[in-house]
Motif scaffolding. Structure first.
Motif, PDB file in Angstrom:
ATOM      1  N   ILE A  18       0.826  -1.205   0.000  1.00 59.06           N
ATOM      2  CA  ILE A  18       0.000   0.000   0.000  1.00 59.06           C
ATOM      3  C   ILE A  18       0.862   1.258   0.000  1.00 59.06           C
ATOM      4  CG2 ILE A  18      -1.993  -1.071   1.106  1.00 59.06           C
ATOM      5  CD1 ILE A  18      -1.073   0.078   3.772  1.00 59.06           C
ATOM      6  N   ALA A  19       0.257   2.345  -0.415  1.00 60.45           N
ATOM      7  CA  ALA A  19       0.931   3.647  -0.409  1.00 60.45           C
ATOM      8  C   ALA A  19      -0.072   4.724  -0.041  1.00 60.45           C
ATOM      9  CB  ALA A  19       1.538   3.941  -1.775  1.00 60.45           C
ATOM     10  N   PHE A  20       0.445   5.770   0.586  1.00 56.96           N
ATOM     11  CA  PHE A  20      -0.351   6.966   0.822  1.00 56.96           C
ATOM     12  C   PHE A  20       0.438   8.148   0.302  1.00 56.96           C
ATOM     13  CE2 PHE A  20      -1.448  10.685   3.541  1.00 56.96           C
ATOM     14  CZ  PHE A  20      -2.735  10.870   3.062  1.00 56.96           C
ATOM     15  N   MET A  21      -0.219   9.019  -0.457  1.00 61.60           N
ATOM     16  CA  MET A  21       0.442  10.187  -1.020  1.00 61.60           C
ATOM     17  C   MET A  21      -0.408  11.429  -0.789  1.00 61.60           C
ATOM     18  SD  MET A  21      -0.399  10.065  -5.078  1.00 61.60           S
ATOM     19  CE  MET A  21      -0.105  11.819  -5.064  1.00 61.60           C
ATOM     20  N   ASP A  22       0.269  12.576  -0.707  1.00 63.48           N
ATOM     21  CA  ASP A  22      -0.409  13.839  -0.448  1.00 63.48           C
ATOM     22  C   ASP A  22       0.316  14.941  -1.218  1.00 63.48           C
ATOM     23  OD1 ASP A  22      -2.168  15.638   0.679  1.00 63.48           O
ATOM     24  OD2 ASP A  22      -1.051  15.841   2.554  1.00 63.48           O
ATOM     25  N   LEU A  23      -0.429  15.771  -1.921  1.00 64.56           N
ATOM     26  CA  LEU A  23       0.198  16.878  -2.647  1.00 64.56           C
ATOM     27  C   LEU A  23       0.773  17.885  -1.668  1.00 64.56           C
ATOM     28  CD1 LEU A  23      -2.328  17.643  -5.557  1.00 64.56           C
ATOM     29  CD2 LEU A  23      -0.494  15.949  -5.463  1.00 64.56           C
ATOM     30  N   CYS A  59      -2.754  -1.633 -13.020  1.00 59.14           N
ATOM     31  CA  CYS A  59      -2.899  -0.423 -12.208  1.00 59.14           C
ATOM     32  C   CYS A  59      -3.276  -0.775 -10.772  1.00 59.14           C
ATOM     33  CB  CYS A  59      -3.973   0.485 -12.816  1.00 59.14           C
ATOM     34  SG  CYS A  59      -4.091   2.096 -12.001  1.00 59.14           S
ATOM     35  N   PRO A  60      -2.677  -0.098  -9.791  1.00 60.30           N
ATOM     36  CA  PRO A  60      -3.079  -0.326  -8.402  1.00 60.30           C
ATOM     37  C   PRO A  60      -4.527   0.093  -8.167  1.00 60.30           C
ATOM     38  CG  PRO A  60      -1.019   0.941  -8.547  1.00 60.30           C
ATOM     39  CD  PRO A  60      -1.608   0.908  -9.917  1.00 60.30           C
ATOM     40  N   GLU A  61      -5.113  -0.401  -7.109  1.00 57.81           N
ATOM     41  CA  GLU A  61      -6.395   0.147  -6.637  1.00 57.81           C
ATOM     42  C   GLU A  61      -6.106   1.554  -6.116  1.00 57.81           C
ATOM     43  OE1 GLU A  61      -9.133  -0.107  -2.655  1.00 57.81           O
ATOM     44  OE2 GLU A  61      -8.341  -2.013  -3.420  1.00 57.81           O
ATOM     45  N   SER A  66      -9.621  14.365  -2.924  1.00 57.37           N
ATOM     46  CA  SER A  66      -9.167  15.717  -3.213  1.00 57.37           C
ATOM     47  C   SER A  66      -7.681  15.737  -3.566  1.00 57.37           C
ATOM     48  CB  SER A  66      -9.468  16.655  -2.047  1.00 57.37           C
ATOM     49  OG  SER A  66      -9.175  17.987  -2.379  1.00 57.37           O
ATOM     50  N   ASP A  67      -6.790  16.104  -2.616  1.00 56.59           N
ATOM     51  CA  ASP A  67      -5.363  16.237  -2.919  1.00 56.59           C
ATOM     52  C   ASP A  67      -4.514  15.107  -2.358  1.00 56.59           C
ATOM     53  OD1 ASP A  67      -5.611  16.872  -0.258  1.00 56.59           O
ATOM     54  OD2 ASP A  67      -4.398  18.687  -0.353  1.00 56.59           O
ATOM     55  N   CYS A  68      -5.128  13.990  -1.995  1.00 61.27           N
ATOM     56  CA  CYS A  68      -4.367  12.848  -1.492  1.00 61.27           C
ATOM     57  C   CYS A  68      -4.983  11.549  -2.011  1.00 61.27           C
ATOM     58  CB  CYS A  68      -4.313  12.850   0.036  1.00 61.27           C
ATOM     59  SG  CYS A  68      -5.918  12.659   0.843  1.00 61.27           S
ATOM     60  N   ALA A  69      -4.261  10.448  -1.828  1.00 65.12           N
ATOM     61  CA  ALA A  69      -4.759   9.174  -2.332  1.00 65.12           C
ATOM     62  C   ALA A  69      -4.122   8.009  -1.586  1.00 65.12           C
ATOM     63  CB  ALA A  69      -4.483   9.047  -3.829  1.00 65.12           C
ATOM     64  N   TYR A  70      -4.909   6.949  -1.417  1.00 64.07           N
ATOM     65  CA  TYR A  70      -4.409   5.674  -0.932  1.00 64.07           C
ATOM     66  C   TYR A  70      -4.369   4.701  -2.109  1.00 64.07           C
ATOM     67  CZ  TYR A  70      -4.910   6.953   4.015  1.00 64.07           C
ATOM     68  OH  TYR A  70      -4.783   7.546   5.254  1.00 64.07           O
ATOM     69  N   LEU A  71      -3.299   3.906  -2.205  1.00 56.70           N
ATOM     70  CA  LEU A  71      -3.149   2.954  -3.297  1.00 56.70           C
ATOM     71  C   LEU A  71      -2.826   1.572  -2.744  1.00 56.70           C
ATOM     72  CD1 LEU A  71      -1.459   5.837  -4.058  1.00 56.70           C
ATOM     73  CD2 LEU A  71      -1.567   4.777  -6.306  1.00 56.70           C
TER      74      LEU A  71
END
Length: 338
Positions: A18-23, A59-61, A66-71
Motif C-alpha cells: 500500500i501507499a499513501f500520497m499527499d500533494l 494499475c493499483p487500486e 481531493s489532494d491525497c490518495a491511498y493505493l
C-alpha cells in the motif's frame, strides 16, 4: 514485465502493498489563489485517470480524496512504477507530492447511504495507520520506501535496482530545530540535465518565497544525483556540476549551501570510489576527481571552509570529510607557495 506476489499462511493469502500520497503546498495555494488550487486538483485527478488507463490491469487500486490518495497492489514494483510516473508527470506541472510505501492492505469498505446522503470509505487494516504515519513524518518531495521492504529476500535485489538512498530535512515543530534524515526513494531512472535544472529552479523559486518550505526539494535533488554514475558527472564538460554551482550562487544561507555542495561532493567521492576495481589508497580518488573538485572549490569558495566535522554525516560521511579536508589543505598550501 517483472511481477512479484507471495502467498503466506495456510489459506494462501496474497501479500499486498500500500501507499499513501499527499500533494505538497495545496493549503497555501488554496488560501492565496483558490482558482489555482482547483487547477492543481484537476490536473492531479486527470493524471491519475490517464495513468490508470495506461497501466490498465496492472494499475493499483486507487482511492483519491481531493489532494491525497491511498493505493494498493499485489505487485510492489507496479505500485512503485505508478508512483514514479505520477511524480514525473506532476513535477513538470510544478506539482509535487510526498508518499510512503509499505507492505499491507487497505481492506476498503465503502458505504453510501442514499437517504441521508452520507458516503463513507473506511480502510480497516491497521497497516493503513503505518503508511500514513511514515508519510506524515517524511518531509521530502519523494516516495519514501519502507526500509523493511529492502530486507524481503524475494524482492530485495529488484528493490535495490529501482531505489536509491536519499535524504530529507525535517523541522521539529516544538523547537524549530532542523535535522537531516536518511530515506530510500524511487529512482527517476534518467540522467536528464533538463530534469536537474528544473528541480534546482523549483528549489530556488521556493527558497525565495519560503525558505522553510524549500526543504522538501532536497529529496528530489539528492535522489537525482544519488543515482548518477561518475561518468555522468564528468561528461559533457561537467555540465551537471556547473548547473548545480550556478544554483548554489543564488543561495544566501551557508547551512543551505552546505547541503547542496557537500552532498554533491560526497556523492562524487562515493561514485568515483565505487567505480574503481582496486583501491587501497583512497587518495587515488583525488587523481580522478582533481578537475571537478578544483572547479567546485573555486565556485563554492571552499577556501573559507572549516569545521567539516559539524556537517551532518547523512550529508557527508566521515570518510569523505577526511578526504575533502586533505584536498582543501593541499589547495591552501599550493596557493601559499605561489
Amino acid at each position: 514485465m517483472y511481477q512479484f506476489t507471495e502467498s503466506i499462511g495456510k489459506e494462501g493469502a496474497t501479500i499486498k502493498y500500500i501507499a499513501f500520497m499527499d500533494l505538497l503546498g495545496t493549503k497555501a495555494i488554496a488560501i492565496s489563489d483558490p482558482s489555482k488550487y482547483r487547477n492543481v486538483i484537476k490536473n492531479f485527478h486527470s493524471n491519475i485517470v490517464g495513468l490508470q488507463k495506461k497501466f490498465d490491469k496492472d494499475c493499483p487500486e486507487i482511492n483519491v480524496f481531493s489532494d491525497c490518495a491511498y493505493l494498493e497492489s499485489e505487485d510492489v514494483f507496479q505500485l512503485c512504477k505508478f508512483l514514479k510516473e505520477l511524480r514525473q508527470k506532476l513535477l513538470f506541472q510544478k506539482i509535487c507530492f510526498n508518499a510512503a510505501v509499505c507492505k499491507g492492505e487497505l481492506q476498503t469498505n465503502s458505504i453510501y447511504m442514499k437517504k441521508t446522503k452520507v458516503s463513507i470509505i473506511d480502510f480497516q487494516n491497521e497497516k493503513v495507520v503505518k503508511v500514513y504515519g511514515m508519510q506524515s513524518r517524511f518531509s521530502g518531495a519523494g516516495i519514501y520506501v519502507d526500509p523493511e521492504l529492502m530486507n524481503v529476500k524475494n524482492i530485495k535485489e529488484k528493490m535495490m535496482e529501482i531505489t536509491v538512498p536519499s535524504i530529507y530535512k525535517s523541522i521539529n515543530k516544538a523547537d524549530g530545530k532542523a535535522e537531516i534524515f536518511n530515506c530510500i526513494d524511487i529512482k527517476f531512472g534518467t540522467n536528464s540535465l533538463q530534469l536537474l535544472i528544473y528541480i534546482l529552479n523549483l528549489y530556488i523559486q521556493c527558497y525565495i518565497l519560503d525558505r522553510r518550505a524549500s526543504r522538501y526539494y532536497y529529496t528530489l535533488y539528492a535522489t537525482f544525483i544519488g543515482e548518477q554514475s561518475i561518468d555522468v558527472f564528468l561528461n559533457e564538460d561537467m555540465r551537471i556540476i556547473k548547473e548545480i554551482m550556478k544554483a548554489v550562487k543564488k543561495i544566501q544561507v551557508q547551512e543551505d549551501e552546505n547541503i547542496i555542495v557537500m552532498y554533491l561532493v560526497n556523492r562524487l567521492y562515493n561514485a568515483q570510489i565505487d567505480s574503481l576495481e582496486f583501491i587501497d589508497d583512497l587518495e587515488v580518488a583525488h587523481d580522478y576527481l582533481d578537475d571537478v573538485l578544483n572547479y567546485i572549490y573555486e565556485e563554492a569558495k571552499l577556501d573559507n571552509l572549516y569545521n567539516l566535522k559539524e556537517i551532518d554525516s547523512r550529508i557527508m560521511s566521515n570518510r569523505n570529510k577526511t578526504l575533502l579536508a586533505e584536498f582543501c589543505f593541499k589547495k591552501k598550501i599550493s596557493c601559499e607557495d605561489k
